[in-house]
Design an enzyme around this catalytic site. Structure first.
Site, PDB file in Angstrom:
ATOM      1  N   ASP A 235       0.777  -1.008   0.076  1.00 51.22           N
ATOM      2  CA  ASP A 235      -0.008   0.057   0.011  1.00 51.22           C
ATOM      3  C   ASP A 235       0.680   1.180  -0.010  1.00 51.22           C
ATOM      4  OD1 ASP A 235      -2.028   1.869   0.559  1.00 51.22           O
ATOM      5  OD2 ASP A 235      -2.346   1.657   2.552  1.00 51.22           O
TER       6      ASP A 235
ATOM      7  N   ASP B 272      -2.140   5.847  -5.325  1.00 49.34           N
ATOM      8  CA  ASP B 272      -2.413   5.194  -4.139  1.00 49.34           C
ATOM      9  C   ASP B 272      -2.750   3.595  -4.691  1.00 49.34           C
ATOM     10  OD1 ASP B 272      -3.131   3.810  -1.967  1.00 49.34           O
ATOM     11  OD2 ASP B 272      -4.698   5.439  -1.362  1.00 49.34           O
TER      12      ASP B 272
END
Length: 547
Positions: A142, A329
């Protein structure tokens, strides 16, 4: 124990066994760790937004608007896919999940390639090991967070912990006690635990003395249904809880990678066995076409950069002509943008939406006056203050923060009501500006903005007629002086097959006011179309067409 207890244990064991991921060696000298792609209707999008104890302890401390924005998008995306899951259950469809094995050899030059497994273009994750010998966990890689956490053997009172493997410190010969309390907050819920230190294995790369969080409490249902066990953050140390050094930083410090870059290839072909790859220490030329276009990082927290204009069908929306902030992201599935732009996208692609009362009131009550002001060359930032719906601070319209006094003498703020009307007014002004560029008539302009007011993005997701995907318009982002185009099949998520299939727009709304906003979050929908390189030395993010 009883029949029900035995049946429960069998269920837990079967889930844990089903979640395991294989890592194997290949002939090309690359280290691959298989990631899984989570099904759209089961995805968990409450991505971690770390908040340290220090941040939360002081009263009146300033809230990071970008962090709150990421938090908001992830919570909203969870609602969207929860609704998709409910629809899937009503249709009584069954889904199968496919993955791949991986390689366990390190390429010459200190470069490790981690193959991903995927589930229907919605979530990508893979396996790491913690401890010596390694205890395996499936994690999301992430770029929107900076900490590593996995479930702890000391997690007794959260049902989610019984559905995932747990780290047992006494089984590791390299474990070092830390004990510092820590928590990570999400769009809904949070995880709580404490820091420990151990070695972390990613492919054949071993990161020594890595701090990570042992999660001892995972309340709610967020992680109960999750296919992944934990999260490995690849964001900057500035957003790390308690200032813990991220895994990526230690990879660099310990000389484990030759180049201080990592890259993502996310395969959007759900029928292909390869889910994608994350490469630590470089990029794989097989998975991109041409050269990357780089843009510098403007905020060292998330991988944030400056974005230019946003176009629909090749025409400017006027939203970001003066620049917008954007975040790449890997842990967010959708693309999030200003609500005004998302409403325009919805209108162009025929997506379902919801009516906005304040927006309709502004158009019906002040629409013609607003057009006349714009025609008289009144600066757009002053239009809403001229008609009394906003105050003007010298640069833009702002809420006047009106208050009223109730009959019992208590002061009650109606700031929220006024602010909503002000925001709606400024959104309508932006729409009108884009229509002026196209020389539309006053009547056509009013009809268009009224149509947008009736088709605002729904928090439960915006659905599109699957039969018309081929006829929809493209959308484009201007980044680093280059136009990055997405075709309809790239920004529409399809759930199901045949006559029961339903299609969801890959866009969701997010409003962050200036000076921080407007803000875009470019998640997997964008990163799947464009191979993405995160360059730590040059503080830049690069994009090239995926191959």
């Amino acid at each position: 124990m009883g029949q029900h207890g035995i049946r429960g244990i069998c269920t837990i064991l079967s889930v844990i066994l089903a979640s395991s991921t294989l890592v194997s060696a290949g002939d090309d000298g690359l280290v691959r760790i298989a990631l899984k792609k989570r099904p759209v209707m089961q995805d968990i999008y409450n991505k971690p937004v770390p908040k340290s104890t220090t941040e939360n302890s002081g009263a009146g401390r300033e809230v990071d608007p970008v962090r709150e924005a990421v938090n908001q998008v992830r919570a909203q995306a969870q609602r969207i896919f929860t609704e998709a899951a409910a629809m899937e259950r009503r249709l009584k469809r069954r889904w199968s999940h496919r993955g791949i094995g991986g390689n366990r050899r390190v390429r010459e030059g200190y470069q490790a390639v981690v193959p991903l497994k995927n589930y229907v273009n919605a979530q990508y994750f893979g396996q790491i090991g913690v401890g010596s010998p390694p205890q395996n966990f499936t994690v999301v890689f992430d770029t929107g967070s900076a900490n590593l956490w996995v479930p702890s053997a000391e997690c007794f009172f959260s049902l989610a912990c019984y559905f995932h493997p747990k780290y047992v410190s006494r089984r590791s010969s390299t474990y070092k006690e830390n004990g510092t309390p820590a928590s990570i907050h999400y769009g809904k819920g949070a995880i709580f635990g404490f820091y420990s230190q151990d070695q972390v294995t990613i492919g054949d790369l071993v990161v020594n003395n890595q701090e990570f969080i042992e999660a001892t409490y995972e309340p709610g249902f967020t992680f109960l249904a999750a296919k992944f066990d934990g999260i490995l953050g690849l964001g900057f140390k500035e957003i790390s809880v308690e200032g813990s050094v991220p895994v990526w930083y230690n990879m660099i410090a310990q000389g484990l990678v030759n180049q201080h870059v990592f890259s993502f290839w996310l395969n959007r072909n759900a029928n292909n066995g390869d889910g994608g790859e994350i490469v630590f220490g470089g990029s794989d030329p097989k998975h991109y076409k041409g050269s990357h276009t780089y843009t510098r990082v403007t905020r060292k927290a998330y991988w944030q950069f400056e974005m230019g204009d946003f176009l629909i069908g090749g025409k400017s929306t006027g939203i970001c002509v003066d620049g917008c902030a954007a975040i790449a992201d890997s842990g967010t599935s959708l693309i999030a943008g200003p609500i005004g732009v998302i409403a325009q996208i919805n209108e162009r692609i025929g997506a379902t939406g919801v009516a906005n009362k304040e927006c309709k009131q502004v158009v019906s009550g002040y629409g013609q006056e607003m057009i006349e002001l714009l025609k008289s060359e009144t600066p757009p930032a002053q239009v809403c203050s001229k008609i009394g719906l906003c105050a003007f601070d010298g640069t833009s319209g702002v809420s006047a923060g009106i208050k009223r006094v109730t009959g019992e003498g208590r002061t009650t703020s109606v700031h929220n009501m006024f602010d909503a009307t002000c925001n709606a007014c400024e959104m309508v002004v932006t729409w009108m500006q884009s229509e002026f560029v196209q020389n539309h008539t006053k009547e056509g302009m009013l009809e268009y903005v009224d149509r947008l007011c009736h088709n605002m993005p729904s928090p439960m997701g915006s659905y599109v007629d699957c039969r018309h995907i081929d006829s929809l318009q493209s959308v484009s982002f201007s980044i680093g002086g280059r136009i990055f185009e997405l075709q309809p099949e790239q920004y529409i998520l399809k759930v199901g097959d045949g006559f029961v299939a339903h299609c969801i727009s890959g866009f969701t709304s997010l409003d962050i006011p200036p000076p921080v906003g407007p803000l875009w979050i470019l998640g997997d929908v964008f990163m799947g179309a464009y191979h993405t390189v995160f360059d730590y030395d040059k503080m830049s993010v690069g994009f090239a067409a995926s191959a």
